[in-house]
Design a protein around this motif. Structure first.
Motif, PDB file in Angstrom:
ATOM      1  N   TRP A 110       0.736  -1.131   0.097  1.00 56.61           N
ATOM      2  CA  TRP A 110       0.034  -0.129   0.110  1.00 56.61           C
ATOM      3  C   TRP A 110       0.907   1.318  -0.010  1.00 56.61           C
ATOM      4  O   TRP A 110       0.618   1.986  -0.857  1.00 56.61           O
ATOM      5  CB  TRP A 110      -0.855  -0.005   1.204  1.00 56.61           C
ATOM      6  CG  TRP A 110      -2.213  -0.500   1.088  1.00 56.61           C
ATOM      7  CD1 TRP A 110      -2.550  -1.725   1.366  1.00 56.61           C
ATOM      8  CD2 TRP A 110      -3.212  -0.074   0.275  1.00 56.61           C
ATOM      9  NE1 TRP A 110      -3.760  -2.179   1.052  1.00 56.61           N
ATOM     10  CE2 TRP A 110      -4.188  -1.357   0.322  1.00 56.61           C
ATOM     11  CE3 TRP A 110      -3.374   0.698  -0.828  1.00 56.61           C
ATOM     12  CZ2 TRP A 110      -5.481  -1.000  -0.263  1.00 56.61           C
ATOM     13  CZ3 TRP A 110      -4.482   1.085  -1.369  1.00 56.61           C
ATOM     14  CH2 TRP A 110      -5.541  -0.085  -0.919  1.00 56.61           C
ATOM     15  N   GLN A 111       1.762   1.301   0.861  1.00 57.72           N
ATOM     16  CA  GLN A 111       2.732   2.460   1.036  1.00 57.72           C
ATOM     17  C   GLN A 111       3.514   2.666  -0.457  1.00 57.72           C
ATOM     18  O   GLN A 111       3.826   3.800  -0.815  1.00 57.72           O
ATOM     19  CB  GLN A 111       3.825   2.274   2.059  1.00 57.72           C
ATOM     20  CG  GLN A 111       3.249   2.572   3.332  1.00 57.72           C
ATOM     21  CD  GLN A 111       4.435   2.295   4.400  1.00 57.72           C
ATOM     22  OE1 GLN A 111       5.188   1.580   4.353  1.00 57.72           O
ATOM     23  NE2 GLN A 111       4.492   3.072   5.373  1.00 57.72           N
ATOM     24  N   THR A 159       0.679   3.911  -2.981  1.00 55.60           N
ATOM     25  CA  THR A 159      -0.133   5.271  -2.463  1.00 55.60           C
ATOM     26  C   THR A 159       0.392   6.451  -3.208  1.00 55.60           C
ATOM     27  O   THR A 159      -0.323   7.170  -4.008  1.00 55.60           O
ATOM     28  CB  THR A 159      -0.307   5.553  -1.086  1.00 55.60           C
ATOM     29  OG1 THR A 159      -0.743   4.254  -0.603  1.00 55.60           O
ATOM     30  CG2 THR A 159      -1.243   6.495  -0.811  1.00 55.60           C
ATOM     31  N   GLU A 194      -1.558   8.878  -6.155  1.00 52.47           N
ATOM     32  CA  GLU A 194      -1.952  10.193  -5.810  1.00 52.47           C
ATOM     33  C   GLU A 194      -1.480  11.364  -6.959  1.00 52.47           C
ATOM     34  O   GLU A 194      -2.201  12.156  -7.769  1.00 52.47           O
ATOM     35  CB  GLU A 194      -1.250  10.874  -4.456  1.00 52.47           C
ATOM     36  CG  GLU A 194      -2.079  10.632  -3.439  1.00 52.47           C
ATOM     37  CD  GLU A 194      -1.284  10.641  -2.173  1.00 52.47           C
ATOM     38  OE1 GLU A 194      -0.067  11.263  -2.192  1.00 52.47           O
ATOM     39  OE2 GLU A 194      -1.843  10.297  -0.986  1.00 52.47           O
ATOM     40  N   LYS A 252      -9.037   1.635   2.183  1.00 51.46           N
ATOM     41  CA  LYS A 252      -7.767   1.419   2.491  1.00 51.46           C
ATOM     42  C   LYS A 252      -7.842   0.242   3.751  1.00 51.46           C
ATOM     43  O   LYS A 252      -7.010  -0.699   3.863  1.00 51.46           O
ATOM     44  CB  LYS A 252      -7.273   2.386   3.274  1.00 51.46           C
ATOM     45  CG  LYS A 252      -7.056   3.497   1.976  1.00 51.46           C
ATOM     46  CD  LYS A 252      -5.689   4.370   2.614  1.00 51.46           C
ATOM     47  CE  LYS A 252      -5.645   5.056   1.375  1.00 51.46           C
ATOM     48  NZ  LYS A 252      -4.444   6.152   1.521  1.00 51.46           N
TER      49      LYS A 252
END
Ligand SMILES: Nc1nc2c(ncn2[C@@H]2O[C@H](COP(=O)(O)OP(=O)(O)OP(=O)(O)O)[C@@H](O)[C@H]2O)c(=O)[nH]1
Ligand SMILES: [Mg+2]
Length: 1008
Positions: free
Chosen positions: A956-957, A960, A964, A1003
């Protein structure tokens, strides 16, 4: 949305009042709050599998308030009834009680307050209720009660009762006996008529019957004379009886969403009204009965069908809040500026073109919404900034010499060889009429365009000298190689001319020659004005011409209908999802909009509505023309002029502008700044000051210059908004260097550049007679340069010193080159391969990559994630994949620009034509573009990563920031429809060709 906001506001206020009241009642009481062991107060424990147990402490006999809320209880602690001889207030909210605990009956005779809201009550024991004789306040909301026992009516001390959010279809007749009841909430139930027993409750001050299907009110509702607050939202009332107007104590009245077309004439008798919500009704006229309500402080009329606001509105002198959004109001009365106390003025989504003079008087307005109005005066850009800016603008206009500059940006678009450039030359050519009749002497006509295709050419065309009307014509070449740069030149407020070659047109070619262009323009500039010009008419027979024009016309209509219907269907699915409760929606992953919050759904709905309301304005019919026929050309000129002059289509064209805007424009095009490639925002601001524009007002003036085609200023782009591109021809020259893809031109430029350099070196050595370089040296250099050109065209790679040669005429110093390269990076056209952002290169050569040149199908890296290759890893690694899907159109050049945009976030990247493999730290990521295959499989862009399950958050990190960046880029396409899904990792693991897609960005799924 506005109505909901106002609703929320009111709810907050009412809750605050209720909480204050409750606190007052309890302030002197001895209190105890208990929560279960390990339980976390404030969290909802409803879903934990085992019901927790509570133990009562010893010596609690004198406790007066006991709070057992939020504990997931199914039973109350043993001995509760006997241990609490002094208990007055019992709070059991947010537990799992299916019926009233026995202890309640035992405590009943001295309890004054009981809160059993947010439980699972489906029945209320008559005996337990009957025991609550002293009760003053009872909260049963958010349960599953289908009925209430008659004994409830015997609780004669009851002052506040909340039975909202249940399943009540009736109220017991005994309710008539609740003679002290002051507050009653029955909202969100299943009542089918206004319960007549309520008419006996003469002490009632607050009543909420919203969200029941009442379908009308009784005439004798006037009996409720003490009512101060009445909520009737979404009650399907249709009309109000005249008796309603006798509720003379009313202060707050919610009547939104009731299909009301008018108010009774006597409505003005409600003289104590301070707050009135009439949003989401069917009012076509501003109700005259509101005008005498001089005490009104808040008035909500959002989402009706009002077309005007009466002058007499100035009589509502105490108004603080006025919401008139989403109506059809065309103008505001001048008198509105007399409402000087206004703090909220919401006018969004109307048809307002001009604001009254002295609007700046409304200086107290803090909440101001004016979006989605066809504003001309003051211009939209000024209005959006707020009342003080409107005041300054109006002041300047009143005090300075006004200037009118009718000027329109005209964009020629269409496929390669459609005839745009020739058309531009023919249209803009100054022809002497006398030449026409000269016995077919057309040798010099049409004029031949200069050789060499350019991506974008800008020319100024004075189309009507007598009226001073000028077009700034942007000719956008049809070749795909320019599709990365062209979107920068599409802006709102322009006239889009789509050029089609009628000689080669056939119905099957509609999507590529017309349809896709319309989609692109619509996605970039919603509501743009488009007209279709068919060239090569001289090469078509009369009937052929007519048939082809008709076919284009028919297929445009079909495409538009198909798109609008598609959007309406999507909007309907959102509506249906919204109508269901969030919890219901989250019950099954297969439900539409599974797990998406109401707020996000409403946002989505608003976007669909926006897309539907801002379709392209396509002017029909198709205009056929032959560039060989001066008469036809003249007809086309006249037609374009009449479109431009049409006040409904381009209302801005003849507006009066402040003198300072005109001066600002002139200053930008004066030396020395005229020569520079761009001005920084600060340079522009300095010119603004010279023109008399303060910095804060500069933006509006620059936006105007951008829209009218004079310069480029990307106020919404975080990367580019610091630049003002006033020197368009130089900017385009530079872009053309990289996007023309012409090997001989590139080589020519390089050779020119090197010879220039050699000359310069020669001069530097002050030896004008120095011999030219030996031929062998020349040949060597040429081979080397040829090699660079090949590398560029094949892989999009160029070293900085070669870029310098290519940009020779634009680069005087090393610093210029640096600035230009930074600009190209900011525009998302290339990235530096071997330099971390902001760090110097320490002497080594910087290499730049232009992703739109990448040809290799697959990146040169281990194919670690494309589903089929997951074998072997599939038991340890979870895949995380976010997929953006573009059902109507995929923004041209998006993938190439996106691959530049992510460069700051990744390392060890390897680019393919449709895929990028890279790492975020140590975590692998892959970005893939899959072009559409027919209608069933739209274009998709996905961002994926993987990690072993306990560390899935690292995936996820990793993705992300990439997500964006994509969202930022997509903001450049406000008319674009796309969806975002998370693909089910289990399906991906199984290698399913159609993995399940979860909507939105959830999330929490990674922990599920
Ligand atoms: N007979 C005839 N030829 C035309 C007409 N309009 C354009 N042409 C020819 O069509 C060819 C293509 O025209 P261009 O104006 O270069 O086409 P374009 O749309 O600018 O093409 P790109 O810049 O590559 O996108 C040229 O040879 C023109 O002379 C017309 O009305 N009649
Ligand atoms: Mg052309």
């Amino acid at each position: 949305m506005a109505g909901t906001d106002s609703g929320n506001l009111k709810t907050v206020r009412l809750w605050r009042d209720a909480a204050l009241r409750a606190r007052k009642l309890r302030s002197n009481l001895r209190q105890l709050t208990l929560s279960s062991a390990g339980g976390c107060p404030g969290t909802d424990q409803l879903d934990s599998p085992d019901a927790p147990q509570l133990l009562l402490p010893a010596n609690i006999g004198d406790i007066e308030v006991l709070n057992l809320g939020n504990n997931g209880l199914e039973e109350v602690p043993d001995g509760l009834g006997s241990a609490l001889g002094s208990l007055r207030v019992l709070v059991l909210r947010r537990n799992r009680f299916a019926q009233l605990p026995q202890a309640v009956a035992e405590l009943g005779h001295h309890l004054t307050e009981l809160d059993v809201s947010h439980n699972r009550l489906s029945v209320l024991g008559a005996e337990a209720v009957g025991a609550l004789r002293e009760l003053r306040k009872l909260n049963l909301s958010h349960n599953q009660l289908p009925a209430l026992p008659a004994q409830l009516g015997a609780l004669v001390h009851l002052e506040e009762l909340d039975v909202s959010f249940n399943r009540l279809a009736h109220l017991p007749d005994s309710f008539a006996g609740l003679s002290r009841l002051r507050t009653l909430d029955v909202d969100h139930n299943q009542l089918t008529a206004f319960p007549r027993q309520l008419l006996q409750l003469v002490a009632l001050e607050e009543l909420d019957v919203s969200s029941n299907r009442l379908r009308g009110l009784p005439e004798d509702i006037s009996a409720l004379r003490a009512l101060k607050i009445l909520w009737l939202s979404g009650a399907e009332l249709g009309t109000l009886p005249s008796g309603f107007c006798e509720l003379a104590s009313l202060e707050s009245l919610m009547l939104d969403n009731n299909g009301l077309r008018a108010l009774p004439a006597q409505f003005s008798r409600l003289q104590r009204l301070k707050m009135l919500n009439l949003s989401s009704n069917l009012l076509e006229e501003f109700p005259a009965a509101l005008l005498p309500l001089a005490g009104l402080e808040e008035l909500y009329l959002s989402r009706n069908q009002l077309t005007s606001v009466p002058c007499l509105i100035s009589g509502l002198g105490r108004l603080l809040t006025l919401w008139l959004d989403n109506n059809r109001i065309r103008y505001l009365p001048d008198s509105i500026v007399e409402l000087t106390g206004l703090e909220e003025l919401v006018l969004q989504g109307n048809q307002i073109a001009v604001l009254p003079d002295n609007f700046g008087q409304l200086s107290r307005v803090g909440l101001w919404k004016i979006k989605d109005n066809p504003l001309i005066q003051p211009p939209y850009e000024v209005c959006m900034k707020g009342i003080p800016y409107i005041a300054a603008y109006q002041k300047e206009l009143a005090h300075s010499q006004p200037a009118v500059q009718p000027r329109l940006k005209l964009l020629l678009m269409g496929q390669k060889a459609a005839g745009k450039t020739l058309l531009r030359h023919c249209l803009t050519e100054d022809r002497v009429e006398g030449k026409l009749g000269g016995g077919g002497q057309e040798k010099t006509y049409p004029p031949s365009p200069p050789p060499g295709s350019k991506g974008i050419e800008v020319t100024s065309w004075t189309a009507d000298a007598s009226r001073g009307l000028r077009f700034i014509v942007y000719d956008l070449a049809g070749d795909e190689r320019y599709e990365v740069i062209q979107p920068f030149f599409l802006s709102p407020g322009a006239l889009y001319v789509l050029v089609v070659n009628l000689a080669t047109y056939e119905p099957l070619r509609f999507p590529t020659t017309v349809g896709s262009f319309l989609h692109r323009v619509g996605a970039r500039v919603p509501h743009a004005v488009v007209c279709i010009v068919g060239t090569h008419a001289d090469l078509c027979g009369e009937q052929e011409l007519e048939e082809k024009c008709l076919d284009i016309h028919r297929q445009i209509a079909l495409q538009e209908k198909h798109d609008a219907e598609g959007l309406s269907r999507l909007a309907q699915v959102v509506d249906e999802a919204l109508a269901r409760d969030f919890e219901l929606r989250s019950a099954s992953p297969h439900a539409a909009y599974y797990g998406v919050s109401d707020k996000n759904l409403r946002r989505r709905k608003a976007h669909f509505q926006y897309l539907l309301n801002h379709r392209l304005q396509i002017l029909s019919p198709v205009l056929p023309v032959s560039c060989r026929d001066p008469r036809q050309l003249q007809r086309l000129r006249d037609k374009l002029l009449s479109v431009a002059e049409h006040r409904e289509i381009f209302p801005n064209l003849h507006r009066v502008l402040p003198r300072s805007w005109q001066v600002l424009e002139e200053l930008h095009f004066q030396p020395p700044q005229a020569q520079r490639l761009w001005l920084s925002w600060w340079d522009s601001a300095r010119l603004g000051l010279q023109a008399g524009l303060t910095e804060d007002r500069l933006q509006s003036a620059l936006s105007y210059l951008h829209e009218s085609g004079k310069l480029l200023y990307f106020e919404d782009s975080p990367a580019l908004k610091e630049h003002v591109f006033h020197n368009l021809s130089r900017l385009i020259d530079i872009l053309n260097v990289f996007f023309q893809r012409d090997p001989s031109l590139l080589l020519h430029k390089l050779l020119l550049g090197t010879s220039g350099e050699a000359e310069a070196e020669g001069r530097a050595e002050s030896s004008p007679l120095m011999a030219p370089p030996a031929p062998s040296q020349d040949a060597l250099r040429a081979t080397q340069l040829h090699h660079y050109v090949e590398g560029f065209l094949l892989h999009g790679l160029l070293p900085a010193h070669v870029i310098r040669l290519l940009l020779k005429p634009h680069v005087q110093a090393q610093q210029d080159l640096q600035l230009l390269l930074e600009l190209l990076e900011k525009m998302g056209l290339c990235y530096c391969l071997n330099k971390a952002k902001g760090k110097p290169l320490n002497g080594s050569t910087a290499w730049y990559k232009f992703p739109c040149y990448v040809q290799n199908e697959v990146p040169h890296a281990e194919a670690w994630i494309n589903g089929t290759n997951l074998a072997g890893q599939s038991f340890v690694a979870e895949q995380l994949q976010i997929e953006y899907s573009f059902p109507f159109t995929f923004p041209p050049g998006l993938f190439a620009r996106y691959s530049v945009q992510i460069n700051n976030h990744v390392v060890h990247r390897s680019d393919g034509k449709l895929q990028i493999f890279a790492y975020r730290g140590k975590v692998p990521v892959v970005v893939s573009y899959r072009p559409a295959k027919g209608v069933l499989q739209p274009d998709t862009l996905s961002i994926a990563s993987h990690a072993s399950l306990p560390n899935i958050w690292t995936a996820w990190q990793a993705i992300t920031p990439l997500v964006e960046e994509l969202n930022v880029l997509l903001q450049e396409w406000p008319g674009l429809h796309y969806t975002v899904h998370i693909l089910c990792s289990k399906c991906l693991k199984r290698g399913s060709p159609n993995p399940h897609a979860f909507p939105g960005l959830l999330k929490c799924l990674c922990c599920a």
